[in-house]
Design a protein around this motif. Structure first.
Motif, mmCIF file in Angstrom:
data_model
loop_
_atom_site.group_PDB
_atom_site.id
_atom_site.type_symbol
_atom_site.label_atom_id
_atom_site.label_comp_id
_atom_site.label_asym_id
_atom_site.label_seq_id
_atom_site.Cartn_x
_atom_site.Cartn_y
_atom_site.Cartn_z
ATOM 1 N N ALA A 85 -7.585 -10.928 6.520
ATOM 2 C CA ALA A 85 -7.271 -9.976 5.452
ATOM 3 C C ALA A 85 -8.484 -9.759 4.554
ATOM 4 N N LYS A 86 -9.194 -10.835 4.248
ATOM 5 C CA LYS A 86 -10.391 -10.747 3.401
ATOM 6 C C LYS A 86 -11.409 -9.787 4.009
ATOM 7 N N GLY A 87 -11.585 -9.868 5.330
ATOM 8 C CA GLY A 87 -12.530 -8.981 5.989
ATOM 9 C C GLY A 87 -12.134 -7.520 5.874
ATOM 10 N N ASN A 88 -10.845 -7.225 6.077
ATOM 11 C CA ASN A 88 -10.391 -5.830 6.012
ATOM 12 C C ASN A 88 -10.442 -5.283 4.589
ATOM 13 N N VAL A 89 -10.014 -6.079 3.624
ATOM 14 C CA VAL A 89 -10.055 -5.636 2.224
ATOM 15 C C VAL A 89 -11.495 -5.417 1.788
ATOM 16 N N THR A 90 -12.388 -6.304 2.205
ATOM 17 C CA THR A 90 -13.813 -6.159 1.873
ATOM 18 C C THR A 90 -14.383 -4.877 2.467
ATOM 19 N N ARG A 91 -14.101 -4.633 3.741
ATOM 20 C CA ARG A 91 -14.636 -3.432 4.398
ATOM 21 C C ARG A 91 -14.152 -2.155 3.708
ATOM 22 N N PHE A 92 -12.864 -2.111 3.376
ATOM 23 C CA PHE A 92 -12.325 -0.897 2.766
ATOM 24 C C PHE A 92 -12.939 -0.636 1.397
ATOM 25 N N HIS A 93 -13.135 -1.700 0.614
ATOM 26 C CA HIS A 93 -13.659 -1.511 -0.745
ATOM 27 C C HIS A 93 -15.171 -1.328 -0.767
ATOM 28 N N GLU A 94 -15.872 -1.937 0.184
ATOM 29 C CA GLU A 94 -17.320 -1.680 0.266
ATOM 30 C C GLU A 94 -17.597 -0.225 0.620
ATOM 31 N N ALA A 95 -16.679 0.378 1.388
ATOM 32 C CA ALA A 95 -16.847 1.780 1.772
ATOM 33 C C ALA A 95 -16.698 2.724 0.583
ATOM 34 N N GLN A 96 -16.182 2.216 -0.532
ATOM 35 C CA GLN A 96 -15.971 3.051 -1.720
ATOM 36 C C GLN A 96 -17.206 3.129 -2.613
ATOM 37 N N LYS A 97 -18.278 2.436 -2.244
ATOM 38 C CA LYS A 97 -19.501 2.490 -3.054
ATOM 39 C C LYS A 97 -20.065 3.911 -3.068
ATOM 40 N N SER A 134 -2.101 -13.258 -2.134
ATOM 41 C CA SER A 134 -2.677 -12.040 -1.565
ATOM 42 C C SER A 134 -3.279 -11.142 -2.645
ATOM 43 N N THR A 135 -2.724 -11.222 -3.856
ATOM 44 C CA THR A 135 -3.246 -10.402 -4.954
ATOM 45 C C THR A 135 -4.669 -10.812 -5.312
ATOM 46 N N ILE A 136 -5.021 -12.062 -5.049
ATOM 47 C CA ILE A 136 -6.395 -12.506 -5.313
ATOM 48 C C ILE A 136 -7.381 -11.714 -4.466
ATOM 49 N N LEU A 137 -7.033 -11.504 -3.203
ATOM 50 C CA LEU A 137 -7.891 -10.697 -2.333
ATOM 51 C C LEU A 137 -8.082 -9.303 -2.908
ATOM 52 N N MET A 138 -6.981 -8.736 -3.424
ATOM 53 C CA MET A 138 -6.993 -7.353 -3.903
ATOM 54 C C MET A 138 -7.770 -7.177 -5.205
ATOM 55 N N LEU A 139 -7.952 -8.270 -5.951
ATOM 56 C CA LEU A 139 -8.623 -8.166 -7.241
ATOM 57 C C LEU A 139 -10.021 -8.787 -7.233
ATOM 58 N N VAL A 140 -10.144 -9.965 -6.653
ATOM 59 C CA VAL A 140 -11.435 -10.650 -6.699
ATOM 60 C C VAL A 140 -12.463 -9.961 -5.805
ATOM 61 N N LEU A 141 -12.044 -9.544 -4.614
ATOM 62 C CA LEU A 141 -13.017 -8.954 -3.684
ATOM 63 C C LEU A 141 -13.658 -7.682 -4.237
ATOM 64 N N THR A 170 -7.555 -19.405 -1.885
ATOM 65 C CA THR A 170 -8.008 -18.009 -1.817
ATOM 66 C C THR A 170 -8.947 -17.686 -2.974
ATOM 67 N N ALA A 171 -8.643 -18.206 -4.156
ATOM 68 C CA ALA A 171 -9.501 -17.956 -5.319
ATOM 69 C C ALA A 171 -10.895 -18.528 -5.095
ATOM 70 N N ASN A 172 -10.955 -19.724 -4.554
ATOM 71 C CA ASN A 172 -12.248 -20.353 -4.293
ATOM 72 C C ASN A 172 -12.996 -19.627 -3.180
ATOM 73 N N LEU A 173 -12.268 -19.225 -2.142
ATOM 74 C CA LEU A 173 -12.866 -18.500 -1.023
ATOM 75 C C LEU A 173 -13.501 -17.187 -1.479
ATOM 76 N N CYS A 174 -12.845 -16.515 -2.412
ATOM 77 C CA CYS A 174 -13.301 -15.179 -2.831
ATOM 78 C C CYS A 174 -14.335 -15.213 -3.947
ATOM 79 N N GLY A 175 -14.481 -16.349 -4.639
ATOM 80 C CA GLY A 175 -15.547 -16.458 -5.632
ATOM 81 C C GLY A 175 -15.137 -16.338 -7.089
ATOM 82 N N VAL A 176 -13.919 -16.774 -7.438
ATOM 83 C CA VAL A 176 -13.500 -16.800 -8.841
ATOM 84 C C VAL A 176 -14.367 -17.798 -9.606
#
Length: 426
Positions: A85-97, A134-141, A170-176
């Protein structure tokens, strides 16, 4: 479920009413907590944590040892699912740059826009019976992609004074950067004013119950921005005879199980499908672990029959659902014309759960009709657009006289003088 047939447009407002308390009903409690936290900091946080969460904490900050322990409690399979999930959320949001937007509006007048990250952000992650890691992925990434320097996460502790291990992992994985064992109103107040343990932030993100929603709105009166007024979850499905009744029922229940104040609605041009969905809801509801919660939410829910796609579309745009699922033969009609929805899911094989977890889109979305004027969380939610301009001597001579005339017409002589001095320069 409550069935409604061909409601007149005059009745739509009443039929589509959300099952939420008004702000006036709970803002007194929220204001009291805010005032205590502003005056007494950590001491007030601890008092309210004991009152609302039933636990007395000596330290509200999560330690490195607790994060290590949490990681050992998560199964390999769940870790892999979170990483997918982290990979997909990251890809979608990086594309918004986006890149700098620059234009010379006239010779010698250069204007451009650049985006800068919000330096300090606070994230609220609900815990309790449904720890929304899952909300951590949506906010931290997206916060990390945007370049936010400080990312503070607050989540309520359980009765043992701990945060769910999946949230910590998840918080630690994403970099909080800091995790606090604080929930509810007091968490929002802590991030608004700052305490001995909780840093003050510039913008607060994340969903929550009605008290958290009102607390976020109150935070804006103290100079802190918020993502949106995100309250109890809601879902609207439009479906016709081409839909799978079992799938539709499962989607309705997936949101109903969020909380007793959630709302799910089916709008259909098929009475037969409505009847089939009602049967499926009863069948699937009976075996859900969260049957009590979902049953209460279903009481707030509706099955609405209308005679045409156009009437259905008008009703849906009036409601402005947080989640909108389209399961009809002529799906393009709705895809092309929907104006008010937080996130749209198209076809029989696109459950709302996909957006909640792993497809890549963001699940922090406007509720309570705010889809009419708010976007869901995206990369730009964590950034500010700043404009720049540089004018040469040639440029100020090109626009100077227009500025003088406009400033004089508004009675702002100093504005005019700032230009006149430059124009008169030898």
């Amino acid at each position: 479920m409550n069935k409604i047939y061909n409601p007149s447009q005059a009745d739509w407002e009443q039929i589509l009413k959300r099952p939420t308390q008004t702000v006036a009903d709970i803002e007194g409690t929220v204001a009291e907590v805010f005032n205590e936290v502003r005056l007494n900091g950590d001491q007030a946080i601890a008092t309210y944590t004991q009152k609302f969460d039933g636990v007395q904490l000596t330290n509200m900050l999560v330690t490195a040892e607790e994060i290590t322990e949490a990681e050992s409690l998560i199964t390999k399979e769940l870790k892999e699912a979170i990483q997918l999930a982290k990979g997909n959320v990251t890809r979608f949001h990086e594309a918004q740059k986006t890149t700098r937007v620059q234009v010379a509006t006239m010779p010698g007048v250069d204007c451009w826009q650049e985006k800068r990250p919000i330096q300090k952000v606070g994230l609220y992650i609900p815990g309790g019976t449904a720890p929304l890691f899952s909300t951590i992925l949506m906010l931290v990434l997206p916060a990390k992609i945007a370049g936010c320097e400080e990312i503070v996460l607050c989540s309520p502790p359980n009765n043992e004074g701990k945060i769910h291990p999946a949230i910590l992992y998840t918080a630690n994985l994403c970099g909080v950067t800091k995790i606090c064992k604080v929930g509810g109103i007091q968490a929002i107040a802590g991030m608004t004013f700052g305490t001995e343990s909780i840093p003050q932030v510039y913008k607060i993100f994340g969903p929550g119950n009605q008290f958290v929603t009102v607390a976020k709105q109150l935070a804006t009166k103290h100079g802190v921005a918020i993502d949106m007024p995100a309250g109890p979850s809601e879902l609207l499905v439009v479906a016709d005879d081409s839909a799978n009744a079992g799938y539709v029922a499962s989607d309705l229940l997936s949101q109903a199980e969020h909380g007793k104040d959630s709302q799910v609605i089916l709008v259909s041009t098929s009475k037969k499908l409505m009847d089939e969905v009602e049967i499926e809801v009863d069948k699937q509801l009976a075996i859900l672990p969260r049957v009590e919660i979902a049953t209460e939410a279903i009481k707030n829910s509706k099955l609405i029959y209308v005679e045409s796609d156009q009437i259905a579309l008008d009703l849906i745009n009036e409601y402005g659902p947080e989640h909108f699922i389209i399961c009809v033969k002529n799906e393009d009609f709705y895809v092309d014309r929907i104006a008010n929805a937080g996130s749209v899911f198209i076809g029989n094989y696109t459950p709302e759960s996909a957006g909640d977890y792993a497809s890549g889109t963001n699940h922090t979305l406007p509720t309570n009709g705010y889809a009419k004027n708010y976007s869901g969380v995206n990369l730009d939610t964590f950034m500010k657009s700043m404009t720049f301009q540089k004018i040469t001597k040639k440029g100020i001579h090109a626009i100077g006289n227009a500025i003088e005339l406009m400033a004089e017409a508004e009675g702002l002589q100093a504005h005019k003088n700032a230009v006149t001095l430059r124009l008169n320069e030898e």
